[in-house]
Design a protein around this motif. Structure first.
Motif, short mmCIF file in Angstrom:
data_model
loop_
_atom_site.label_atom_id
_atom_site.label_comp_id
_atom_site.label_asym_id
_atom_site.label_seq_id
_atom_site.Cartn_x
_atom_site.Cartn_y
_atom_site.Cartn_z
N GLN A 1 0.83 -1.20 0.00
CA GLN A 1 0.00 0.00 0.00
C GLN A 1 0.87 1.25 0.00
N MET A 2 1.96 1.21 0.75
CA MET A 2 2.87 2.35 0.76
C MET A 2 3.49 2.55 -0.62
N LEU A 3 3.88 1.46 -1.28
CA LEU A 3 4.50 1.57 -2.59
C LEU A 3 3.52 2.13 -3.63
N ARG A 4 2.27 1.80 -3.47
CA ARG A 4 1.25 2.39 -4.35
C ARG A 4 1.21 3.90 -4.16
N MET A 5 1.32 4.34 -2.92
CA MET A 5 1.37 5.77 -2.62
C MET A 5 2.64 6.39 -3.19
N ALA A 6 3.77 5.71 -3.00
CA ALA A 6 5.05 6.27 -3.45
C ALA A 6 5.06 6.52 -4.94
N LYS A 7 4.42 5.66 -5.70
CA LYS A 7 4.40 5.83 -7.16
C LYS A 7 3.68 7.11 -7.57
N ALA A 8 2.76 7.56 -6.72
CA ALA A 8 1.99 8.75 -7.05
C ALA A 8 2.69 10.05 -6.66
N TYR A 9 3.74 9.95 -5.85
CA TYR A 9 4.46 11.14 -5.39
C TYR A 9 5.47 11.58 -6.43
N PRO A 10 5.53 12.88 -6.72
CA PRO A 10 6.52 13.37 -7.69
C PRO A 10 7.96 13.28 -7.20
N ASP A 11 8.17 13.38 -5.87
CA ASP A 11 9.53 13.44 -5.34
C ASP A 11 9.60 12.63 -4.04
N ALA A 12 9.71 11.32 -4.19
CA ALA A 12 9.70 10.45 -3.01
C ALA A 12 10.89 9.50 -3.02
N VAL A 13 11.43 9.26 -1.83
CA VAL A 13 12.47 8.27 -1.60
C VAL A 13 11.90 7.22 -0.66
N VAL A 14 12.15 5.95 -0.92
CA VAL A 14 11.59 4.87 -0.11
C VAL A 14 12.71 4.10 0.58
N ARG A 15 12.49 3.80 1.85
CA ARG A 15 13.42 2.93 2.58
C ARG A 15 12.61 1.89 3.35
N ILE A 16 12.96 0.63 3.19
CA ILE A 16 12.29 -0.47 3.88
C ILE A 16 13.22 -0.98 4.97
N ILE A 17 12.68 -1.15 6.18
CA ILE A 17 13.45 -1.61 7.34
C ILE A 17 12.84 -2.90 7.87
N ASP A 18 13.66 -3.77 8.37
CA ASP A 18 13.23 -5.07 8.89
C ASP A 18 12.53 -4.87 10.23
N ALA A 19 11.26 -4.51 10.17
CA ALA A 19 10.48 -4.23 11.38
C ALA A 19 9.00 -4.34 11.03
N GLY A 20 8.15 -4.10 12.03
CA GLY A 20 6.72 -4.10 11.81
C GLY A 20 6.19 -2.69 11.64
N HIS A 21 5.02 -2.44 12.23
CA HIS A 21 4.37 -1.13 12.08
C HIS A 21 4.91 -0.08 13.05
N GLU A 22 5.56 -0.52 14.13
CA GLU A 22 5.99 0.43 15.17
C GLU A 22 7.48 0.75 15.04
N LEU A 23 7.87 1.23 13.89
CA LEU A 23 9.27 1.53 13.62
C LEU A 23 9.93 2.45 14.67
N PRO A 24 9.25 3.50 15.16
CA PRO A 24 9.92 4.39 16.12
C PRO A 24 10.40 3.69 17.38
N VAL A 25 9.77 2.56 17.75
CA VAL A 25 10.21 1.85 18.95
C VAL A 25 10.83 0.49 18.64
N GLU A 26 10.54 -0.07 17.48
CA GLU A 26 11.15 -1.34 17.10
C GLU A 26 12.59 -1.16 16.63
N LYS A 27 12.81 -0.17 15.78
CA LYS A 27 14.14 0.08 15.23
C LYS A 27 14.43 1.59 15.29
N PRO A 28 14.50 2.13 16.51
CA PRO A 28 14.64 3.60 16.63
C PRO A 28 15.92 4.15 16.02
#
Length: 259
Positions: A217-244
């Motif tokens: 779903q995020m990648l679908r959003m990213a394709k629509a953005y004119p100026d987007a950079v994507v980074r995928i991290i080995d974590a779940g939905h709670e990135l701020p506390v899983e991989k701070p």
């Protein structure tokens, strides 16, 4: 802790770091049932050298107030705080629902947003038929069970159970009206057809194991953005506390690189 009265709510916030630097302030916006302490790692990293603002959204954490039924209304609260602090231009960092709030601000006031970081966030909530039925049924469960189920599944497999329990307890302290109303607001949020208007440089950081808001779903959003950079991290939905640390590094690199 400073507080600001806004339209029947008392917003608690932190405003730390130097005011005389050339860099615009970083504004951190947390997600559904969370609070400003989701950003503790980022505050500790950035505040010694850059102004950092974070808040407890209406009805969350140490802020009072309820009755907000749309993401746009929460965005108005954030802007009211920034206007009070006389912050005209800023970098937005939003997690999950906070990312929806950030996109709303960027669409309404593009001249004020220098850059934007969307963490585990999307522009449109999309459910398969089976998942849609499951999510609808979950709202009929007892409130604390509903919260616990949603927070439990937000973390990637293997995350320490005691930390998950602590986040469940914290989330369950959010008033039921706030939790359920904003759950509905997120389901109704949809700016996917408009994100092509967002010219703000944007970083999208997402957890590979996020089943709340899946990567596709995020990648679908990213394709629509004119100026987007994507980074995928080995974590779940709670990135701020899983991989701070990994999240902080990604944000730091993005906000300090030259245009």
């Amino acid at each position: 802790m400073p507080q600001l009265e806004v339209d029947g709510a008392r917003l608690t916030y932190d405003d730390e770091g130097p005011r005389d630097g050339a860099a615009v302030p970083l504004v951190f916006v947390h997600g559904w049932t969370a609070n400003r302490h989701r950003w503790d790692h980022q505050l500790a990293h950035f505040a010694p050298r850059r102004r950092v603002i974070r808040l407890d959204l209406r009805g969350h954490g140490e802020s009072t107030g309820a009755g907000v039924r749309t993401i746009a209304a929460l965005a108005d609260d954030v802007l009211a705080l920034l206007d009070h602090l006389e912050v005209e231009r800023f970098v937005l960092v939003g997690h999950s629902m906070g990312g929806m709030i950030s996109q709303t601000i960027a669409l309404a006031h593009p001249e004020r947003v220098e850059r934007m970081v969307l963490v585990n966030s999307i522009s449109r909530m999309t459910y398969s038929r089976g998942r849609g039925l499951l999510m609808a049924a979950s709202t009929l469960a007892p409130f604390r069970l509903f919260v616990a189920a949603n927070i439990q599944r937000a973390f990637a497999p293997g995350h320490p159970r005691e930390e998950i329990r602590a986040h469940i307890r914290s989330s369950a302290d959010t008033p039921r009206e706030v939790v359920m109303t904003l759950y509905g607001a997120m389901r109704e949020f949809d700016v996917l057809d408009r994100v092509g208007e967002i010219r703000t440089p944007t970083l999208m950081v997402h957890g590979y194991h996020d089943i709340q808001l899946p990567v596709k779903q995020m990648l679908r959003m990213a394709k629509a953005y004119p100026d987007a950079v994507v980074r995928i991290i080995d974590a779940g939905h709670e990135l701020p506390v899983e991989k701070p640390a990994e999240l902080t590094e990604a944000v730091d690199r993005f906000v300090t690189e030259r245009p």
